[in-house]
Design a protein around this motif. Structure first.
Motif, PDB file in Angstrom:
ATOM      1  N   ASP A  15       0.799  -1.231   0.000  1.00 55.84           N
ATOM      2  CA  ASP A  15       0.000   0.000   0.000  1.00 55.84           C
ATOM      3  C   ASP A  15       0.826   1.273   0.000  1.00 55.84           C
ATOM      4  O   ASP A  15       0.292   2.354  -0.284  1.00 55.84           O
ATOM      5  CB  ASP A  15      -0.938   0.021   1.210  1.00 55.84           C
ATOM      6  N   GLU A  16       2.107   1.173   0.339  1.00 58.33           N
ATOM      7  CA  GLU A  16       2.972   2.351   0.372  1.00 58.33           C
ATOM      8  C   GLU A  16       4.419   1.896   0.268  1.00 58.33           C
ATOM      9  O   GLU A  16       4.735   0.729   0.527  1.00 58.33           O
ATOM     10  CB  GLU A  16       2.770   3.138   1.666  1.00 58.33           C
ATOM     11  N   ALA A  17       5.293   2.817  -0.114  1.00 53.48           N
ATOM     12  CA  ALA A  17       6.713   2.495  -0.233  1.00 53.48           C
ATOM     13  C   ALA A  17       7.248   1.987   1.097  1.00 53.48           C
ATOM     14  O   ALA A  17       6.975   2.582   2.154  1.00 53.48           O
ATOM     15  CB  ALA A  17       7.496   3.728  -0.681  1.00 53.48           C
ATOM     16  N   ALA A  18       7.988   0.883   1.058  1.00 50.74           N
ATOM     17  CA  ALA A  18       8.581   0.246   2.238  1.00 50.74           C
ATOM     18  C   ALA A  18       7.529  -0.319   3.191  1.00 50.74           C
ATOM     19  O   ALA A  18       7.856  -0.692   4.321  1.00 50.74           O
ATOM     20  CB  ALA A  18       9.497   1.219   2.977  1.00 50.74           C
ATOM     21  N   GLY A  19       6.279  -0.404   2.739  1.00 49.00           N
ATOM     22  CA  GLY A  19       5.220  -0.931   3.581  1.00 49.00           C
ATOM     23  C   GLY A  19       5.163  -2.451   3.560  1.00 49.00           C
ATOM     24  O   GLY A  19       5.871  -3.117   2.794  1.00 49.00           O
ATOM     25  N   ARG A  20       4.309  -3.002   4.399  1.00 50.96           N
ATOM     26  CA  ARG A  20       4.171  -4.451   4.493  1.00 50.96           C
ATOM     27  C   ARG A  20       3.393  -4.988   3.299  1.00 50.96           C
ATOM     28  O   ARG A  20       2.719  -4.253   2.585  1.00 50.96           O
ATOM     29  CB  ARG A  20       3.474  -4.831   5.806  1.00 50.96           C
ATOM     30  N   LEU A  21       3.491  -6.315   3.126  1.00 55.52           N
ATOM     31  CA  LEU A  21       2.798  -6.985   2.043  1.00 55.52           C
ATOM     32  C   LEU A  21       1.533  -7.641   2.568  1.00 55.52           C
ATOM     33  O   LEU A  21       1.500  -8.171   3.683  1.00 55.52           O
ATOM     34  CB  LEU A  21       3.707  -8.055   1.419  1.00 55.52           C
ATOM     35  N   PHE A  22       0.494  -7.629   1.733  1.00 55.61           N
ATOM     36  CA  PHE A  22      -0.783  -8.229   2.088  1.00 55.61           C
ATOM     37  C   PHE A  22      -1.257  -9.117   0.936  1.00 55.61           C
ATOM     38  O   PHE A  22      -1.017  -8.806  -0.238  1.00 55.61           O
ATOM     39  CB  PHE A  22      -1.839  -7.149   2.360  1.00 55.61           C
ATOM     40  N   LEU A  23      -1.926 -10.215   1.270  1.00 58.27           N
ATOM     41  CA  LEU A  23      -2.542 -11.056   0.251  1.00 58.27           C
ATOM     42  C   LEU A  23      -4.012 -10.686   0.169  1.00 58.27           C
ATOM     43  O   LEU A  23      -4.726 -10.718   1.177  1.00 58.27           O
ATOM     44  CB  LEU A  23      -2.392 -12.536   0.607  1.00 58.27           C
ATOM     45  N   ARG A  24      -4.460 -10.326  -1.048  1.00 52.82           N
ATOM     46  CA  ARG A  24      -5.830  -9.855  -1.218  1.00 52.82           C
ATOM     47  C   ARG A  24      -6.517 -10.580  -2.373  1.00 52.82           C
ATOM     48  O   ARG A  24      -5.857 -11.097  -3.280  1.00 52.82           O
ATOM     49  CB  ARG A  24      -5.832  -8.347  -1.478  1.00 52.82           C
ATOM     50  N   GLU A  25      -7.830 -10.568  -2.326  1.00 51.31           N
ATOM     51  CA  GLU A  25      -8.624 -11.091  -3.432  1.00 51.31           C
ATOM     52  C   GLU A  25      -9.013  -9.923  -4.327  1.00 51.31           C
ATOM     53  O   GLU A  25      -9.619  -8.949  -3.875  1.00 51.31           O
ATOM     54  CB  GLU A  25      -9.873 -11.803  -2.913  1.00 51.31           C
ATOM     55  N   LEU A  26      -8.635 -10.033  -5.604  1.00 50.16           N
ATOM     56  CA  LEU A  26      -8.840  -8.951  -6.562  1.00 50.16           C
ATOM     57  C   LEU A  26      -9.515  -9.493  -7.817  1.00 50.16           C
ATOM     58  O   LEU A  26      -9.447 -10.694  -8.102  1.00 50.16           O
ATOM     59  CB  LEU A  26      -7.496  -8.329  -6.957  1.00 50.16           C
ATOM     60  N   PRO A  27     -10.140  -8.628  -8.600  1.00 56.22           N
ATOM     61  CA  PRO A  27     -10.686  -9.076  -9.882  1.00 56.22           C
ATOM     62  C   PRO A  27      -9.554  -9.526 -10.819  1.00 56.22           C
ATOM     63  O   PRO A  27      -8.468  -8.935 -10.825  1.00 56.22           O
ATOM     64  CB  PRO A  27     -11.382  -7.827 -10.431  1.00 56.22           C
TER      65      PRO A  27
END
Length: 338
Positions: A15-27
């Protein structure tokens, strides 16, 4: 049989530079003109991904959230208009993203057909996931050395996966490689690969030893992936008329060079970026280049996979990778090809 694309997919996002990673459901994205949809099979974590995750952008601007990943492999399951895009339908490919921030750490990726390399029968899909960034770079640099009539090469990332490829290709082409590492324990790693000339940049006499070796071997092509103070050290050691190829910024520091050293030695500094270099090739040259890389993918251009992880472990995998970067690859195993 036509492949039925699902409506949604799993993808890693930041979501932002140097931010954490998230696993999401996307189209699941849909391909446009000249584009293809790749069902991803595998994708690695590369050092170049770290710069991207830190916020470095090749385009100068970036819209968040992004999906990381600079390369991978999979199968083309849908295509937009365009002859080449339609020719790829149903074929396994190595691929890279055509749009920054819409990368390979996802179940599906839309990219330009021009950013896909059709795979020969029998090519391992996991090795193919690592075909673009390191193998093509290593082959390109050896080609630059040969065409520039450089007698020897200086490589600043010798302990890396790319470093091993450059060393092996240099041995195949009888081009000596002066291997630079950053830590004492990496010296043994490079020597175990057959490296004859290995220097540790953390030692106090590094520049003097590099200067002596470069003069003796007539090494006039310096591959600088580090930046920062390393660039000046290379310039200080370089023989007259040498070329310094600046192609990464692993120190995350800007390089500065004494102009007097550069002008007295008639040094040439070239910024080098693989996508730009590939654009100088026509379609037939690109196909031949890709086939050559695939022929060597099980030998000189092979990558050792240290760990295979799911996309759901992206943040943990990245943390471990940063803490103990070695020549072993971390590979996201996303799905089966075919």
């Amino acid at each position: 049989m036509k492949y039925r694309t699902p409506a949604t997919m799993q993808a890693v996002q930041q979501d932002e530079a140097a931010g954490r990673l998230f696993l999401r459901e996307l189209p699941v994205p849909q391909p446009g003109a000249g584009e293809v949809l790749v069902r991803m099979a595998a994708a690695p974590i590369n050092p170049s991904d770290l710069g991207s995750l830190a916020g470095l952008s090749y385009s100068g601007s970036r819209t968040y959230p992004i999906t990381p990943g600079n390369e991978g492999s999979g199968t083309v399951v849908a295509s937009g208009s365009g002859l080449f895009a339609k020719m790829l339908l149903g074929k396994p490919v190595a691929c890279s993203p055509s749009t920054e921030g819409k990368g390979t750490w996802a179940e599906y990726m839309v990219t330009s057909a021009q950013y896909c390399l059709p795979l020969r029968r029998g090519v391992d899909i996991e090795q193919a996931a690592m075909l673009v960034v390191n193998p093509l770079t290593a082959l390109a640099m050896i080609e630059i050395a040969r065409k520039g009539k450089h007698r020897a090469i200086v490589n600043t990332v010798a302990a890396s996966n790319l470093g091993g490829m450059i060393l092996r290709l240099g041995q195949r082409q009888n081009i000596p490689v002066i291997n630079i590492v950053r830590r004492a324990e990496q010296v043994g790693v490079v020597r175990s690969r057959g490296g004859e000339y290995v220097l540790n940049s953390s030692e106090p006499d590094f520049v003097a030893r590099l200067r002596e070796l470069a003069q003796r071997l007539k090494a006039t092509l310096f591959l600088d992936a580090i930046g920062g103070e390393m660039t000046q050290q290379l310039a200080d050691a370089a023989p007259f008329g040498s070329t310094l190829l600046l192609y990464s910024k692993m120190s995350q520091q800007n390089c500065s060079v004494d102009p007097f050293v550069a002008l007295v030695k008639s040094l040439r500094f070239h910024g080098w970026f693989l996508p730009n270099w590939l654009r100088t090739k026509n379609l037939f040259q690109s196909i031949a280049f890709s086939r050559h890389a695939q022929n060597l993918l099980a030998t000189d251009l092979s990558s050792h996979i240290g760990r295979r992880v799911p996309l759901s472990s992206a943040q943990a995998a990245l943390d471990r990778y940063v803490q103990g970067m070695t020549n072993e690859k971390v590979l996201f195993r996303i799905g089966a090809a075919g």
